[in-house]
Write an enzyme that holds these catalytic residues in place. Structure first.
Site, PDB file in Angstrom:
ATOM      1  N   LYS A 125      -0.479   5.625  -7.302  1.00 30.59           N
ATOM      2  CA  LYS A 125      -0.993   6.455  -6.199  1.00 30.59           C
ATOM      3  C   LYS A 125      -0.184   7.740  -6.063  1.00 30.59           C
ATOM      4  O   LYS A 125      -0.738   8.832  -6.009  1.00 30.59           O
ATOM      5  CB  LYS A 125      -0.919   5.679  -4.891  1.00 30.59           C
ATOM      6  CG  LYS A 125      -0.970   6.570  -3.622  1.00 30.59           C
ATOM      7  CD  LYS A 125      -0.871   5.806  -2.356  1.00 30.59           C
ATOM      8  CE  LYS A 125       0.387   5.975  -1.578  1.00 30.59           C
ATOM      9  NZ  LYS A 125       0.687   7.231  -0.942  1.00 30.59           N
ATOM     10  N   ASN A 126       1.142   7.639  -6.049  1.00 33.04           N
ATOM     11  CA  ASN A 126       1.959   8.813  -5.769  1.00 33.04           C
ATOM     12  C   ASN A 126       2.043   9.774  -6.935  1.00 33.04           C
ATOM     13  O   ASN A 126       2.476  10.914  -6.765  1.00 33.04           O
ATOM     14  CB  ASN A 126       3.351   8.385  -5.281  1.00 33.04           C
ATOM     15  CG  ASN A 126       3.266   7.775  -3.880  1.00 33.04           C
ATOM     16  OD1 ASN A 126       2.227   7.896  -3.222  1.00 33.04           O
ATOM     17  ND2 ASN A 126       4.302   7.103  -3.450  1.00 33.04           N
ATOM     18  N   CYS A 150       0.630   8.686   6.638  1.00 31.88           N
ATOM     19  CA  CYS A 150       1.324   7.584   7.306  1.00 31.88           C
ATOM     20  C   CYS A 150       2.513   8.092   8.114  1.00 31.88           C
ATOM     21  O   CYS A 150       3.370   8.779   7.627  1.00 31.88           O
ATOM     22  CB  CYS A 150       1.841   6.577   6.274  1.00 31.88           C
ATOM     23  SG  CYS A 150       0.533   5.514   5.686  1.00 31.88           S
ATOM     24  N   ARG A 167       8.524  13.746   9.292  1.00 30.93           N
ATOM     25  CA  ARG A 167       8.419  13.978   7.853  1.00 30.93           C
ATOM     26  C   ARG A 167       8.423  15.484   7.618  1.00 30.93           C
ATOM     27  O   ARG A 167       7.400  16.112   7.503  1.00 30.93           O
ATOM     28  CB  ARG A 167       7.169  13.275   7.306  1.00 30.93           C
ATOM     29  CG  ARG A 167       7.287  11.757   7.495  1.00 30.93           C
ATOM     30  CD  ARG A 167       6.178  10.976   6.847  1.00 30.93           C
ATOM     31  NE  ARG A 167       6.281  11.001   5.393  1.00 30.93           N
ATOM     32  CZ  ARG A 167       5.469  10.295   4.602  1.00 30.93           C
ATOM     33  NH1 ARG A 167       4.501   9.583   5.126  1.00 30.93           N
ATOM     34  NH2 ARG A 167       5.592  10.349   3.294  1.00 30.93           N
ATOM     35  N   ASP A 215       9.646   2.412  -0.602  1.00 31.57           N
ATOM     36  CA  ASP A 215       8.252   1.961  -0.457  1.00 31.57           C
ATOM     37  C   ASP A 215       8.105   0.475  -0.712  1.00 31.57           C
ATOM     38  O   ASP A 215       7.006  -0.064  -0.548  1.00 31.57           O
ATOM     39  CB  ASP A 215       7.332   2.749  -1.396  1.00 31.57           C
ATOM     40  CG  ASP A 215       7.251   4.195  -0.981  1.00 31.57           C
ATOM     41  OD1 ASP A 215       6.766   5.015  -1.778  1.00 31.57           O
ATOM     42  OD2 ASP A 215       7.699   4.519   0.133  1.00 31.57           O
ATOM     43  N   ARG A 253      -5.644   2.785   1.649  1.00 30.48           N
ATOM     44  CA  ARG A 253      -5.278   4.125   1.172  1.00 30.48           C
ATOM     45  C   ARG A 253      -4.527   4.031  -0.156  1.00 30.48           C
ATOM     46  O   ARG A 253      -4.530   4.965  -0.937  1.00 30.48           O
ATOM     47  CB  ARG A 253      -4.333   4.813   2.159  1.00 30.48           C
ATOM     48  CG  ARG A 253      -4.930   5.170   3.467  1.00 30.48           C
ATOM     49  CD  ARG A 253      -3.934   5.917   4.302  1.00 30.48           C
ATOM     50  NE  ARG A 253      -3.383   7.042   3.548  1.00 30.48           N
ATOM     51  CZ  ARG A 253      -2.374   7.773   4.004  1.00 30.48           C
ATOM     52  NH1 ARG A 253      -1.823   7.495   5.159  1.00 30.48           N
ATOM     53  NH2 ARG A 253      -1.907   8.782   3.298  1.00 30.48           N
TER      54      ARG A 253
HETATM   55  C1  EPZ Z   1       7.044  10.500  -1.112  1.00 24.58           C
HETATM   56  O1  EPZ Z   1       7.035  11.031   0.206  1.00 24.58           O
HETATM   57  C2  EPZ Z   1       6.066   9.352  -1.091  1.00 24.58           C
HETATM   58  N1  EPZ Z   1       4.737   9.868  -0.734  1.00 24.58           N
HETATM   59  C3  EPZ Z   1       6.520   8.307  -0.078  1.00 24.58           C
HETATM   60  O2  EPZ Z   1       5.668   7.186  -0.247  1.00 24.58           O
HETATM   61  C4  EPZ Z   1       7.929   7.831  -0.403  1.00 24.58           C
HETATM   62  O3  EPZ Z   1       8.378   6.996   0.628  1.00 24.58           O
HETATM   63  C5  EPZ Z   1       8.871   9.023  -0.545  1.00 24.58           C
HETATM   64  O4  EPZ Z   1       8.337   9.989  -1.483  1.00 24.58           O
HETATM   65  C6  EPZ Z   1      10.247   8.609  -1.059  1.00 24.58           C
HETATM   66  O5  EPZ Z   1      10.104   7.992  -2.310  1.00 24.58           O
HETATM   67  C7  EPZ Z   1       4.012  10.478  -1.694  1.00 24.58           C
HETATM   68  O6  EPZ Z   1       4.436  10.588  -2.842  1.00 24.58           O
HETATM   69  C8  EPZ Z   1       2.660  10.978  -1.278  1.00 24.58           C
HETATM   70  P1  EPZ Z   1      10.585  12.740   0.319  1.00 24.58           P
HETATM   71  P2  EPZ Z   1       7.773  12.440   0.487  1.00 24.58           P
HETATM   72  O7  EPZ Z   1      10.308  14.196   0.393  1.00 24.58           O
HETATM   73  O8  EPZ Z   1       7.667  13.293  -0.708  1.00 24.58           O
HETATM   74  C9  EPZ Z   1      13.542  14.192   3.713  1.00 24.58           C
HETATM   75  C10 EPZ Z   1       4.083   5.632   0.284  1.00 24.58           C
HETATM   76  O9  EPZ Z   1       4.309   4.583   0.874  1.00 24.58           O
HETATM   77  N2  EPZ Z   1      12.910  15.497   3.532  1.00 24.58           N
HETATM   78  O10 EPZ Z   1      11.152  12.172  -0.941  1.00 24.58           O
HETATM   79  O11 EPZ Z   1       7.256  12.949   1.785  1.00 24.58           O
HETATM   80  C11 EPZ Z   1      12.610  13.180   4.360  1.00 24.58           C
HETATM   81  O12 EPZ Z   1      12.658  13.291   5.774  1.00 24.58           O
HETATM   82  C12 EPZ Z   1       4.713   6.899   0.771  1.00 24.58           C
HETATM   83  O13 EPZ Z   1       3.430   5.740  -0.801  1.00 24.58           O
HETATM   84  C13 EPZ Z   1      13.442  16.599   4.190  1.00 24.58           C
HETATM   85  O14 EPZ Z   1      14.416  16.483   4.911  1.00 24.58           O
HETATM   86  O15 EPZ Z   1       9.275  11.925   0.671  1.00 24.58           O
HETATM   87  C14 EPZ Z   1      13.149  11.862   3.871  1.00 24.58           C
HETATM   88  O16 EPZ Z   1      14.223  11.466   4.713  1.00 24.58           O
HETATM   89  C15 EPZ Z   1       5.327   6.716   2.147  1.00 24.58           C
HETATM   90  N3  EPZ Z   1      12.863  17.811   4.017  1.00 24.58           N
HETATM   91  C16 EPZ Z   1      13.708  12.194   2.483  1.00 24.58           C
HETATM   92  O17 EPZ Z   1      13.825  13.616   2.424  1.00 24.58           O
HETATM   93  C17 EPZ Z   1      11.764  18.003   3.207  1.00 24.58           C
HETATM   94  O18 EPZ Z   1      11.306  19.143   3.065  1.00 24.58           O
HETATM   95  C18 EPZ Z   1      12.811  11.768   1.349  1.00 24.58           C
HETATM   96  O19 EPZ Z   1      11.537  12.344   1.562  1.00 24.58           O
HETATM   97  C19 EPZ Z   1      11.231  16.875   2.545  1.00 24.58           C
HETATM   98  C20 EPZ Z   1      11.814  15.636   2.717  1.00 24.58           C
END
Ligand code: EPZ
Length: 410
Positions: A22-23, A117, A123, A308, A400
């Site tokens: 999915k991701n 989600c 986020r 995840d 989803r």
């Molecule tokens: C991706 O989300 C995945 N979603 C998430 O999976 C997954 O939990 C996450 O990566 C971590 O592996 C998709 O790929 C669509 P991040 P993403 O940016 O990209 C902080 C699922 O269940 N951060 O790696 O949004 C953030 O707050 C979903 O499939 C910032 O501070 O996650 C978090 O603490 C849920 N500033 C950490 O980084 C930013 O600009 C990791 O977030 C971006 C992120």
């Protein structure tokens, strides 16, 4: 609202075929709009986030031909707009990848603030914005839209350091930089398998991206991306979810069409809990018929234990002998599902980012409610293991990200 009625307490026996990731899919579909030619994408999972992403591309003017359940051909040659439909884009979290793709190809893009989600924590997308700004784009947020526009005909490559490891920011910056003038380096990049998948997709369309999968990604901008075909990797988290289901409910299942390397951390943790996992070429044989043992979990960016999989493994630990500690270090909070597990008799105390899980002998079925994608998956696992019947509502969250979950479990 659809509900799942689960008669629990029976071990699982059989085989399950894992679908495309999915991701990876929700990033590769937006990336297809960067290509002025036909992209054939295979092994797409049949899930609502993919359907929605394809609808958004069609709305922008891409021609989409559905070849079969898991294969589409996308022709983005005649995309006429760089402003996504507000209602469509706000439905999925991954709509922010459209900014990187539109900016990368056209030098501008307008996308609704992402939805998706909300498992408790905020986020942010500040790192995405930092990346786009470094490449020479001006980013504003107003009226529910994120607008990004280059202040010159083409973006200009830059060195970008991500102070927080972010999957989304790494992927978005990779897309925006793929056709920029000159070289871009992303440091402290995320290393997830789906990041490598996106880089491989873009390279198969003519991009020049090196180092995906390490913490330093080097991108040499190219003038255009031509058509090609690409098959998406299997979903590491879907596979881990079925492994956790067999661990919690007991029995023996064969998980097919996986990349064993991607499963290393999940496999090791389940083995620590007393689950037998036999690894073969592209399958895992998962067996649990003795007691589950306690373990400690700390979620980390890949190759650490995936966040995840945190709700799913915590559910397994709620049935393990002894006390387990689960620390969520990626998201500020991701324990909303614990209240629902307590309704089934789980004994879990959450204190900020840590859950203290005291294993119980068994769970008892109850009416429960999914609050997000992976929380919903955890409740399905709990219901399969619990004695008696459970009724799970809000299963649209689950659908989803999990293709044909009910059929696969049957
Ligand atoms: C991706 O989300 C995945 N979603 C998430 O999976 C997954 O939990 C996450 O990566 C971590 O592996 C998709 O790929 C669509 P991040 P993403 O940016 O990209 C902080 C699922 O269940 N951060 O790696 O949004 C953030 O707050 C979903 O499939 C910032 O501070 O996650 C978090 O603490 C849920 N500033 C950490 O980084 C930013 O600009 C990791 O977030 C971006 C992120």
């Amino acid at each position: 609202m659809t509900k799942y009625i689960v008669q629990g307490g029976k071990p699982l026996f059989g085989e399950v075929e894992i679908s495309g990731a999915k991701n990876a899919a929700v990033a590769i579909i937006p990336a297809a709009l960067m290509v002025d030619g036909v992209c054939r994408i295979e092994n797409l999972p049949q899930i609502s986030d993919v359907t929605m992403s394809l609808k958004i591309l069609e709305n922008l003017g891409a021609q989409i031909r559905v070849v079969n359940r898991h294969t589409v051909e996308i022709d983005s040659t005649c995309i006429r707009s760089t402003r996504t439909d507000y209602e469509l884009a706000r439905k999925i979290r991954a709509s922010y990848y459209l900014i990187g793709a539109l900016l990368g190809r056209f030098g501008h893009g307008e996308v609704a603030m992402p939805g998706g989600c909300n498992f408790g924590g905020v986020r942010p997308i500040d790192l995405h914005v930092k990346g786009f700004t470094s490449l020479g784009a001006k980013v504003t947020v107003e009226g529910g839209f994120i607008r990004a526009a280059a202040d010159r005909p083409r973006l200009k490559g830059a060195n970008i350091y991500l102070d927080v490891v972010s999957v989304g920011a790494t992927m978005n910056i990779m897309m925006a930089a793929a056709m920029a003038e000159g070289n871009t380096v992303i440091e402290n990049a995320a290393r997830e398998p789906h990041i490598v998948d996106l880089a491989n997709f873009l390279n198969s369309m003519g991009a020049n991206i090196r180092g995906a999968g390490t913490d330093t990604i080097k991108i040499r901008g190219v003038d255009r991306l031509r058509g090609g075909s690409y098959a998406i990797i299997p979903d590491q988290i879907e596979a881990g979810t079925y492994m956790a289901a067999a661990a919690a409910a007991g029995g023996q299942i064969l998980v097919k069409n996986i990349i064993p390397k991607h499963m290393d951390c999940i496999t090791a943790k389940l083995q620590e809990c007393g689950v037998e996992v036999e690894e073969h070429e592209d399958t895992l044989l998962v067996r649990r018929n003795g007691p589950l043992r306690r373990a400690n979990i700390k979620t980390l960016p890949y190759p650490g234990f995936p966040t995840d999989m945190q709700p799913q493994i915590t559910t397994v630990l709620s049935l393990a002998q002894g006390i387990s500690l689960v620390t969520e270090s990626v998201w500020s909070s991701r324990y909303r599902y614990v209240d629902e597990l307590r309704r089934m008799g789980a004994s879990i105390q959450v204190d900020d980012k840590t859950a203290v899980v005291e294993g119980v002998d068994h769970l008892v079925g109850a009416p429960i409610q999914a609050s997000d994608l992976r929380a919903g998956a955890a409740l399905v696992i709990a219901a399969l293991a619990a004695r008696g019947q459970s009724e799970i509502s809000c299963v649209h969250y689950i659908e989803r990200g999990y293709e044909n979950l009910v059929e696969k479990l049957r």
